[in-house]
Scaffold this motif. Sequence first.
Motif, PDB file in Angstrom:
ATOM      1  N   LEU A   1      -0.112   6.789   6.585  1.00  0.00           N
ATOM      2  CA  LEU A   1       0.979   5.969   6.074  1.00  0.00           C
ATOM      3  C   LEU A   1       2.281   6.642   6.464  1.00  0.00           C
ATOM      4  CD1 LEU A   1       2.194   3.714   4.357  1.00  0.00           C
ATOM      5  CD2 LEU A   1       1.795   5.116   2.324  1.00  0.00           C
TER       6      LEU A   1
ATOM      7  N   GLU B   1      -5.745  -8.312   3.323  1.00  0.00           N
ATOM      8  CA  GLU B   1      -4.875  -7.852   2.242  1.00  0.00           C
ATOM      9  C   GLU B   1      -3.510  -7.448   2.807  1.00  0.00           C
ATOM     10  OE1 GLU B   1      -4.844  -4.292  -1.133  1.00  0.00           O
ATOM     11  OE2 GLU B   1      -6.736  -4.976  -0.263  1.00  0.00           O
TER      12      GLU B   1
ATOM     13  N   TYR C   1     -10.012   2.052   4.837  1.00  0.00           N
ATOM     14  CA  TYR C   1      -9.099   2.853   4.015  1.00  0.00           C
ATOM     15  C   TYR C   1      -7.946   3.333   4.884  1.00  0.00           C
ATOM     16  CZ  TYR C   1     -11.249   7.048   6.046  1.00  0.00           C
ATOM     17  OH  TYR C   1     -11.695   8.013   6.909  1.00  0.00           O
ATOM     18  N   VAL C   2      -6.830   3.616   4.237  1.00  0.00           N
ATOM     19  CA  VAL C   2      -5.612   4.003   4.938  1.00  0.00           C
ATOM     20  C   VAL C   2      -5.712   5.470   5.339  1.00  0.00           C
ATOM     21  CG1 VAL C   2      -3.107   4.208   4.782  1.00  0.00           C
ATOM     22  CG2 VAL C   2      -4.283   2.307   3.651  1.00  0.00           C
TER      23      VAL C   2
ATOM     24  N   VAL D   1       0.878  -1.185   0.000  1.00  0.00           N
ATOM     25  CA  VAL D   1       0.000   0.000   0.000  1.00  0.00           C
ATOM     26  C   VAL D   1       0.900   1.215   0.000  1.00  0.00           C
ATOM     27  CG1 VAL D   1      -1.730   1.290   1.268  1.00  0.00           C
ATOM     28  CG2 VAL D   1      -1.836  -1.207   1.223  1.00  0.00           C
ATOM     29  N   ARG D   2       0.793   2.040  -1.027  1.00  0.00           N
ATOM     30  CA  ARG D   2       1.769   3.100  -1.208  1.00  0.00           C
ATOM     31  C   ARG D   2       1.205   4.506  -1.040  1.00  0.00           C
ATOM     32  NH1 ARG D   2       6.442   1.532  -3.844  1.00  0.00           N
ATOM     33  NH2 ARG D   2       6.532  -0.678  -4.427  1.00  0.00           N
ATOM     34  N   ALA D   3      -0.089   4.656  -0.777  1.00  0.00           N
ATOM     35  CA  ALA D   3      -0.669   6.000  -0.700  1.00  0.00           C
ATOM     36  C   ALA D   3      -1.781   6.042   0.344  1.00  0.00           C
ATOM     37  CB  ALA D   3      -1.224   6.417  -2.065  1.00  0.00           C
ATOM     38  N   PRO D   4      -1.901   7.176   1.043  1.00  0.00           N
ATOM     39  CA  PRO D   4      -3.032   7.337   1.971  1.00  0.00           C
ATOM     40  C   PRO D   4      -4.357   7.331   1.221  1.00  0.00           C
ATOM     41  CG  PRO D   4      -1.313   8.979   2.385  1.00  0.00           C
ATOM     42  CD  PRO D   4      -0.981   8.323   1.089  1.00  0.00           C
ATOM     43  N   GLN D   5      -5.444   7.051   1.941  1.00  0.00           N
ATOM     44  CA  GLN D   5      -6.809   6.996   1.423  1.00  0.00           C
ATOM     45  C   GLN D   5      -7.039   5.789   0.522  1.00  0.00           C
ATOM     46  OE1 GLN D   5      -8.927   9.266   2.721  1.00  0.00           O
ATOM     47  NE2 GLN D   5      -7.140  10.119   3.775  1.00  0.00           N
ATOM     48  N   GLN D   6      -6.045   4.894   0.389  1.00  0.00           N
ATOM     49  CA  GLN D   6      -6.230   3.698  -0.423  1.00  0.00           C
ATOM     50  C   GLN D   6      -7.111   2.703   0.327  1.00  0.00           C
ATOM     51  OE1 GLN D   6      -2.627   2.088  -2.056  1.00  0.00           O
ATOM     52  NE2 GLN D   6      -3.494   0.039  -2.351  1.00  0.00           N
ATOM     53  N   TRP D   7      -8.049   2.088  -0.381  1.00  0.00           N
ATOM     54  CA  TRP D   7      -8.968   1.123   0.229  1.00  0.00           C
ATOM     55  C   TRP D   7      -8.320  -0.253   0.237  1.00  0.00           C
ATOM     56  CZ3 TRP D   7     -13.303   1.478   2.949  1.00  0.00           C
ATOM     57  CH2 TRP D   7     -14.040   0.313   3.181  1.00  0.00           C
ATOM     58  N   VAL D   8      -8.448  -0.963   1.352  1.00  0.00           N
ATOM     59  CA  VAL D   8      -7.896  -2.309   1.468  1.00  0.00           C
ATOM     60  C   VAL D   8      -8.976  -3.236   2.004  1.00  0.00           C
ATOM     61  CG1 VAL D   8      -5.509  -1.549   1.804  1.00  0.00           C
ATOM     62  CG2 VAL D   8      -7.000  -1.843   3.782  1.00  0.00           C
TER      63      VAL D   8
END
Length: 483
Positions: free
Chosen positions: A222, A150, A218-219, A139-146
């Motif tokens: 990070l 995962e 979501y992140v 996971v490389r970016a904030p606000q990314q959904w997981v």
Amino acid sequence: MKKTVIAILIAAGLAGAAGYSIGRWHDMPAPGADNAATAERKVLYWYDPMVPGQRFDKPGKSPFMDMPLVARYADEGKEVEDGVAVSPRQQQNLGMTTAKVEKRVLASAFSAFATVTTDERGIQTVPSPASGVVEKLFVRAPQQWVQKGEPLARLWIPQWTAAQQEYLAVRQLGDGALTRAARDRLALQFMPESIIQLVERSGKPQTRLTLRAEQAGYVVKLDSREGAQVAATQTLFELASLDPVWLVVDYPQTQAQTLSAGSEIQATSVSWPGEVFHGRVSELLPQLETTTRTLKARVVLENPQQKLKPGMFLTVSQADSAKQPAVLVMPEEALIATGAANRVLLATGEGHFQPRSVTTGRTAQGWTEVLSGLQEGDAVVTSGQFLIDSEASLRSALPAASVEKKAQQYESTGVVKAIDDGSVTLAHQPVPALNWGAMTMDFALTRPQPDIKVGQSVMFSFTLDDEQGAVITHLMANGEVMK
């Protein structure tokens, strides 16, 4: 809202004044043949229509405004003990209407705006279990959904090597007690059970650990990159869920008694027309928002399909709850609110009207709760009462026991035209309670000059004094009260 109410009062006052003038014109004797009757009309007193509570025993110029005093004739409207009498013709000209005080269920008309925020109780922190290096980020970016399970990152933790080799050596000795002690030592180094089992199956040290999401979300945060060294317990990720979410509701102080912890709330959004979201009040936040002068409540709202996102605006209202008991109510328009006291005009029959002080409670759906002062079945005036209250000088007709010691206050809005030492000139809007039209006049300031400027729009309250005239008690400018 306040401008709307003022506009309604102005319109009612103008319409009533027109009807009242027509009624008086019809009641006056015709010129010519009835001149003798006109000359014999008995004058009760003279008064200033803008200060109807003050009476004079002879004609002249008003000490309050630049206008002559007006005569009050005995045949214009008979004064009765504890009230006044108004003829049927004048009631028709004034458009006077009455309504009964009754009992009914007064539903709380609660409606406010709210903002969607993250449920902070559901935020998951993903730390590094030991000192090591971030070998790979999934996971490389904030606000990314997981999704749940995962992978988030893979860590290389070389310091686990010595402890795992020692454990493998102890296992080969076949001493159960020593083996359990060595295994416990691995657990004390925050080594996950999955890594220990992999060491046992493979017979080799395992120094790489893949961190996975324990819940879907979501992140939010990070705090690392590939190749970075991390310390034990250092936070690498923060994950937040969208089911449920929080709603932060802003509502005025006047509705403080409406909400309570556990109240059911329903919300709607322009993003999802026709769909209603349901939740409950979790907490009533203790602090008042000083900039907006509003209270805040936190609502836990169900969001199973994650349609609501943090930052969205919603309109909230109270869900239909258990039926409340009926309370004594009167039409909202019957109330004459003067600032210092609340009263109504009570119709006692045969054209007689009596002012009555009342204590009121909640207002909803056009009805106002009556706590004291009236009984079920009483008839109150709902239209034309402002002119009767002013023109007939009902304040002077109140019984001595009900006359308040504190000076009556009036409210209006206006624009500052000039400021002098001890006075301020305001171009103000009409004051229906006094039957004043819009005008520019001076007001006395009994306290040091407030920090206001010429041309500034203000809200103010004032009292009437026989010596000083209109005296400012409060000024409100730019959201601050200046006393």
